[in-house]
Design an enzyme around this catalytic site. Structure first.
Site, short mmCIF file in Angstrom:
data_model
loop_
_atom_site.label_atom_id
_atom_site.label_comp_id
_atom_site.label_asym_id
_atom_site.label_seq_id
_atom_site.Cartn_x
_atom_site.Cartn_y
_atom_site.Cartn_z
N GLY A 206 8.32 59.95 30.72
CA GLY A 206 6.92 60.04 31.05
C GLY A 206 6.21 58.72 30.83
N GLY B 137 8.44 55.34 30.39
CA GLY B 137 9.84 55.57 30.09
C GLY B 137 10.39 56.66 30.97
CB VAL C 9 2.70 55.74 26.43
CG1 VAL C 9 1.82 55.76 25.19
CG2 VAL C 9 4.06 56.35 26.12
CG ASP D 153 15.87 57.67 24.12
OD1 ASP D 153 16.91 56.98 24.13
OD2 ASP D 153 14.87 57.42 24.82
CE LYS E 164 6.93 59.73 26.46
NZ LYS E 164 7.72 58.50 26.30
#
Length: 459
Positions: free
Chosen positions: A27, A24, A29, A141, A44
């Site tokens: 960063g 994303g 995952v 978010d 993450k």
């Protein structure tokens, strides 16, 4: 963040990266192996925008604050830390439970949710937002991709939602907090985010409103390229179809008000959605007579003791086994009464772990101040039509004592069941009440221990 972040990186002397499973704006995952506990987790990896030693220490401290948050509507954060082994690419990492299943974005590809499903999902998410807002964290978010969906594999079990990626923007020193810039997911950001202003709790409420609107309509309210989508909400409010019904239209208009101060809090949203669930349960409908007058406050108490979405509690197995022996009954249960389910935290003599709220006699027992007894269910007008009595189980005897908190809320029961009619004396009632007190004393001690630990950490 370097593009060649390799599998096998060892973080904190404990977490070995295995493979990347997501990415994303903030960063990547990764599936990782917790070498200490021998389990797989999700890690993450965040690339902070600031790389000074002071900023990294602050981000590391904020990540540890997030890791102390614990709520059933949040994907569990297990650990957090920073890695400065490569001074050119310092990293902040968050360790989370590894979730298997659909996120809401993938679920919506299959079609819209029913109004009741949307209300249940929204209720769970509003509870999670209320919790993190109370701990000084703004998500920034809220979007379908950051909502994980769970169910419990039975026909009657409802879908539950958990919020993930909360606080990541804060930990990463997200430039969104700097006036004049914006970040996040354009289709779901609030007007103040689109203007590059600081996010506030009401920003998350706006985003949740857009998520729920898409759950019900199947389409994003502000589609198109990122800049076009972000600017559109500064020019108009989202279109909310009247066909959704007056209750949904009223709630969604309030949640997506242009001015943050005019939006309801996440707590208020959760209460409205809870009322909508109660009114529109369909086959899951709970008889209003089985709802305590203080049901919303009672459910707050249930959540306070962290009894939902957790496995059966082995700590109470000796209590239910003892109750079975003392009363010579085949089944003894420690139950927790949820909004539409009854969860069995300990179940001696049965493999069942949960049932619907309506047929469960525990829902009636929590309305009592004393022991609730049905001596002969097939002759008792309260239970003649109950499926547990008329069906395969053949229940004929029930006695349950409410698990009452120190401030007067009934969480569930300690109950005993039999397939034969029984008498139940005042002495029996006192013995069962004493056993229920043991369960409740244990729950109170756990609650005090968590509060003491949180106070110590905050100090």
């Amino acid at each position: 963040m370097p593009n060649n972040l390799s599998d096998g990186l060892f973080l904190g002397g404990r977490y070995r990266l295995l493979n990347q499973i997501g990415a994303g704006a903030m960063g990547t995952v990764h599936r990782a192996r917790d070498e200490f506990l021998g389990r797989d987790v999700a890690v993450k990896i965040i690339r902070p925008s600031a790389t000074s030693e002071l900023d990294l220490r602050r981000s590391d401290a904020e990540a540890k604050i997030l890791a102390r948050l614990n709520h059933h509507s949040l994907v569990t954060l297990l650990d957090a830390g920073s890695d400065t082994s490569n001074p050119d690419y310092p990293l902040i990492y968050l360790v989370m439970e590894l979730v298997q299943g659909l996120d809401l974005r993938d679920r919506l590809k299959q079609g819209t949710l029913t109004r009741r499903q949307a209300a249940l999902v929204g209720y769970d998410l509003a509870l999670g937002l209320d919790y993190i807002h109370g701990n000084g964290v703004v998500h920034r978010d809220v979007k379908p991709a950051n909502v994980m969906l769970f169910d419990y594999g039975s026909e009657d079990a409802r879908i539950r939602a958990k919020l993930t990626d909360f606080g990541v923007a804060m930990v990463a020193n997200d430039p969104q907090s700097q006036h004049g810039t914006f970040s996040g997911t354009a289709a779901f950001m609030s007007p103040e985010q689109a203007r590059g202003e600081e996010s506030v709790p009401a920003s998350d409420v706006y985003s949740l409103g857009l998520v729920l609107l898409q759950c019900l309509t199947g389409s994003p309210a502000f589609p198109g390229p990122a800049l076009e989508s972000a600017l559109a909400r500064l020019l108009r409010d989202p279109e909310i179809p009247a066909a959704l019904g007056e209750d949904w239209v009223s709630l969604l208009k309030a949640m997506t008000a242009q001015e943050a101060a005019q939006r309801p809090s996440a707590h208020d949203v959760s209460m409205v959605l809870y009322d909508m669930v109660v009114r529109a349960r369909g086959r899951h409908r709970v008889d209003p007579e089985l709802l305590p007058d203080n049901e919303a406050q009672r459910m707050d108490a249930v959540r306070r003791y962290e009894l939902l979405d957790t496995p059966p509690d082995g700590a109470f197995d000796r209590v239910t086994a003892l109750a079975s022996r003392v009363f010579n009954v085949p089944v003894a249960i420690v139950s927790v009464v949820d909004t539409d389910r009854i969860w069995f935290k300990s179940h001696h003599g049965t493999d069942v772990t949960e049932i619907g709220r309506d047929p469960g006699l525990c829902a009636s027992a929590i309305l009592q101040d004393d022991v609730y007894v049905v001596g002969n269910a097939r002759q008792d007008p309260r239970t003649l039509a109950n499926p547990l009595v008329a069906g395969e189980f053949g229940l004929q005897f029930y006695a349950g004592v409410p698990l009452e908190t120190s401030d007067g809320f009934n969480l569930g029961t300690l109950c005993i069941l039999d397939t034969q009619p029984r008498s139940f004396s005042a002495e029996d009632a006192q013995t069962l009440s004493d056993m229920a007190a043991i369960v409740m004393n244990d729950l109170e001690m756990r609650l005090e221990s968590r509060r003491a630990s949180a106070s110590h950490s905050a100090g």
